[in-house]
Design a protein around this motif. Structure first.
Motif, PDB file in Angstrom:
ATOM      1  N   ALA A  88       0.720  -1.394  -0.034  1.00 22.06           N
ATOM      2  CA  ALA A  88       0.132  -0.116   0.236  1.00 22.06           C
ATOM      3  C   ALA A  88       0.871   1.379  -0.058  1.00 22.06           C
ATOM      4  CB  ALA A  88      -0.914  -0.050   1.217  1.00 22.06           C
ATOM      5  N   PRO A  89       0.540   2.422  -0.932  1.00 26.87           N
ATOM      6  CA  PRO A  89       1.496   3.453  -1.077  1.00 26.87           C
ATOM      7  C   PRO A  89       1.063   4.263   0.377  1.00 26.87           C
ATOM      8  CG  PRO A  89      -0.046   3.392  -2.789  1.00 26.87           C
ATOM      9  CD  PRO A  89      -0.433   2.265  -1.847  1.00 26.87           C
ATOM     10  N   THR A  90       2.170   4.813   0.866  1.00 26.18           N
ATOM     11  CA  THR A  90       2.290   5.500   2.245  1.00 26.18           C
ATOM     12  C   THR A  90       1.814   6.992   1.911  1.00 26.18           C
ATOM     13  OG1 THR A  90       4.444   6.774   1.414  1.00 26.18           O
ATOM     14  CG2 THR A  90       4.697   4.514   2.725  1.00 26.18           C
ATOM     15  N   HIS A  91       1.137   7.878   2.849  1.00 27.25           N
ATOM     16  CA  HIS A  91       0.722   8.824   2.903  1.00 27.25           C
ATOM     17  C   HIS A  91       1.756  10.113   2.043  1.00 27.25           C
ATOM     18  CE1 HIS A  91      -1.296  12.671   3.853  1.00 27.25           C
ATOM     19  NE2 HIS A  91      -0.111  13.320   4.251  1.00 27.25           N
ATOM     20  N   GLU A  92       3.005   9.701   2.181  1.00 28.48           N
ATOM     21  CA  GLU A  92       4.115  10.419   1.313  1.00 28.48           C
ATOM     22  C   GLU A  92       3.942  10.125  -0.182  1.00 28.48           C
ATOM     23  OE1 GLU A  92       4.759   8.953   4.206  1.00 28.48           O
ATOM     24  OE2 GLU A  92       4.745  10.795   5.434  1.00 28.48           O
ATOM     25  N   ASP A  93       3.814   8.787  -0.328  1.00 26.81           N
ATOM     26  CA  ASP A  93       3.506   8.631  -1.785  1.00 26.81           C
ATOM     27  C   ASP A  93       2.484   9.084  -2.474  1.00 26.81           C
ATOM     28  OD1 ASP A  93       5.832   6.548  -1.657  1.00 26.81           O
ATOM     29  OD2 ASP A  93       4.557   5.055  -1.193  1.00 26.81           O
ATOM     30  N   TRP A  94       1.317   9.102  -1.799  1.00 23.27           N
ATOM     31  CA  TRP A  94       0.166   9.782  -2.091  1.00 23.27           C
ATOM     32  C   TRP A  94       0.429  11.178  -2.366  1.00 23.27           C
ATOM     33  CZ3 TRP A  94      -2.787   7.357  -5.333  1.00 23.27           C
ATOM     34  CH2 TRP A  94      -3.522   6.104  -5.000  1.00 23.27           C
ATOM     35  N   GLN A  95       0.955  11.806  -1.477  1.00 19.63           N
ATOM     36  CA  GLN A  95       1.346  13.191  -1.440  1.00 19.63           C
ATOM     37  C   GLN A  95       1.977  13.814  -2.789  1.00 19.63           C
ATOM     38  OE1 GLN A  95      -1.116  14.350   0.513  1.00 19.63           O
ATOM     39  NE2 GLN A  95       0.282  16.377   0.923  1.00 19.63           N
ATOM     40  N   ARG A  96       2.951  13.020  -2.951  1.00 16.09           N
ATOM     41  CA  ARG A  96       4.010  13.166  -4.307  1.00 16.09           C
ATOM     42  C   ARG A  96       3.205  13.041  -5.692  1.00 16.09           C
ATOM     43  NH1 ARG A  96       7.061   9.320  -3.195  1.00 16.09           N
ATOM     44  NH2 ARG A  96       6.600   7.953  -4.856  1.00 16.09           N
ATOM     45  N   VAL A  97       2.443  12.053  -5.399  1.00 19.18           N
ATOM     46  CA  VAL A  97       1.567  11.852  -6.893  1.00 19.18           C
ATOM     47  C   VAL A  97       0.548  12.765  -6.884  1.00 19.18           C
ATOM     48  CG1 VAL A  97      -0.321  10.140  -7.558  1.00 19.18           C
ATOM     49  CG2 VAL A  97       2.064   9.132  -6.856  1.00 19.18           C
ATOM     50  N   SER A  98      -0.101  13.056  -6.042  1.00 22.02           N
ATOM     51  CA  SER A  98      -1.302  14.405  -5.782  1.00 22.02           C
ATOM     52  C   SER A  98      -0.431  15.627  -6.536  1.00 22.02           C
ATOM     53  CB  SER A  98      -1.597  14.324  -4.398  1.00 22.02           C
ATOM     54  OG  SER A  98      -1.824  15.495  -4.127  1.00 22.02           O
ATOM     55  N   ARG A  99       0.733  15.958  -6.047  1.00 20.71           N
ATOM     56  CA  ARG A  99       1.081  17.226  -6.585  1.00 20.71           C
ATOM     57  C   ARG A  99       1.533  17.000  -7.976  1.00 20.71           C
ATOM     58  NH1 ARG A  99       4.037  16.757  -1.397  1.00 20.71           N
ATOM     59  NH2 ARG A  99       5.785  15.673  -2.351  1.00 20.71           N
ATOM     60  N   ALA A 100       1.924  15.983  -8.499  1.00 19.28           N
ATOM     61  CA  ALA A 100       2.135  15.701  -9.970  1.00 19.28           C
ATOM     62  C   ALA A 100       0.955  15.868 -10.566  1.00 19.28           C
ATOM     63  CB  ALA A 100       2.967  14.239 -10.298  1.00 19.28           C
ATOM     64  N   TRP A 101      -0.217  15.128 -10.104  1.00 20.00           N
ATOM     65  CA  TRP A 101      -1.577  15.317 -10.720  1.00 20.00           C
ATOM     66  C   TRP A 101      -2.158  16.514 -10.695  1.00 20.00           C
ATOM     67  CZ3 TRP A 101      -4.561  10.116 -10.254  1.00 20.00           C
ATOM     68  CH2 TRP A 101      -5.586  10.066 -11.312  1.00 20.00           C
ATOM     69  N   LYS A 102      -1.917  17.322  -9.593  1.00 18.06           N
ATOM     70  CA  LYS A 102      -2.321  18.647  -9.709  1.00 18.06           C
ATOM     71  C   LYS A 102      -1.637  19.554 -10.623  1.00 18.06           C
ATOM     72  CE  LYS A 102      -3.013  22.298  -6.286  1.00 18.06           C
ATOM     73  NZ  LYS A 102      -2.407  23.461  -6.697  1.00 18.06           N
ATOM     74  N   ARG A 103      -0.338  19.421 -11.005  1.00 15.53           N
ATOM     75  CA  ARG A 103       0.213  20.141 -11.948  1.00 15.53           C
ATOM     76  C   ARG A 103      -0.496  19.681 -13.335  1.00 15.53           C
ATOM     77  NH1 ARG A 103       4.817  19.143  -8.668  1.00 15.53           N
ATOM     78  NH2 ARG A 103       5.161  17.307  -9.887  1.00 15.53           N
ATOM     79  N   GLN A 104      -0.523  18.387 -13.666  1.00 14.54           N
ATOM     80  CA  GLN A 104      -1.246  18.158 -14.872  1.00 14.54           C
ATOM     81  C   GLN A 104      -2.446  18.741 -15.085  1.00 14.54           C
ATOM     82  OE1 GLN A 104      -1.113  13.744 -14.967  1.00 14.54           O
ATOM     83  NE2 GLN A 104       0.766  13.729 -15.889  1.00 14.54           N
ATOM     84  N   LEU A 105      -3.408  18.503 -14.086  1.00 16.88           N
ATOM     85  CA  LEU A 105      -4.824  19.193 -14.119  1.00 16.88           C
ATOM     86  C   LEU A 105      -4.726  20.711 -14.194  1.00 16.88           C
ATOM     87  CD1 LEU A 105      -6.688  17.292 -11.182  1.00 16.88           C
ATOM     88  CD2 LEU A 105      -6.895  16.847 -13.724  1.00 16.88           C
TER      89      LEU A 105
END
Length: 162
Positions: free
Chosen positions: A95-112
């Motif tokens: 399972a991804p950690t909170h930090e993993d999700w934070q990193r991905v969420s920042r990347a996705w936010k830039r894409q959005l």
């Protein structure tokens, strides 16, 4: 493989065991996604499964979050290739950690944000083009004299700028 609460190491009632795996039927019931779509997502590398001792697919519980995000992305019109790019930064074996999700969420936010800029640009272009009211090629010739935009490539180059 499902665990019972009598087994050692099971979290307290109400909290799912993160190491629990779910059958394909469990996942389809929980997510509303068909088995064929799950297989497709797996072939695309968006989700992963393990094989049970009886050679059946079993999905780690944390794949439910990935599947939910795939469904949200589809609803927003985000291509699966973009989802795969974002998910490639997440572990599949645990399972991804909170930090993993934070990193991905920042990347996705830039894409959005980039998609939002493109949509706003398209809206401005369409309003200017369709909203002018002239419905003739003369005005377009004024905006693009001698077809100068042709040098920038095929298609609607003002709308496609990146």
């Amino acid at each position: 493989m499902h665990h019972t609460h009598d087994e050692v190491g099971i979290p307290p009632a109400g909290r799912p065991d993160p190491s629990e795996t779910l059958t394909i039927g469990d996942v389809t019931r929980r997510t509303g996604v068909s088995a064929s779509a799950l297989h497709f997502y797996e072939r695309k590398g968006l989700i992963s499964s393990v094989r049970t001792s009886s050679n059946q697919r079993a999905y780690p519980r944390h794949m439910l979050r990935r599947i939910s995000l795939i469904l949200v992305a589809k609803r927003l019109g985000i291509p699966l290739a973009d989802v795969a790019r974002v998910f490639s930064r997440l572990p599949t074996e645990h399972a991804p950690t909170h930090e993993d999700w934070q990193r991905v969420s920042r990347a996705w936010k830039r894409q959005l944000e980039e998609r939002r800029r493109q949509i706003e640009s398209l809206e401005r272009e369409l309003t200017g083009c369709i909203g002018c009211g002239c419905l003739s090629m003369r005005a377009c010739l004024l905006l693009n004299p001698d077809d100068a935009l042709q040098a920038r490539g095929p298609g609607p180059v003002r709308v496609q700028r990146q």
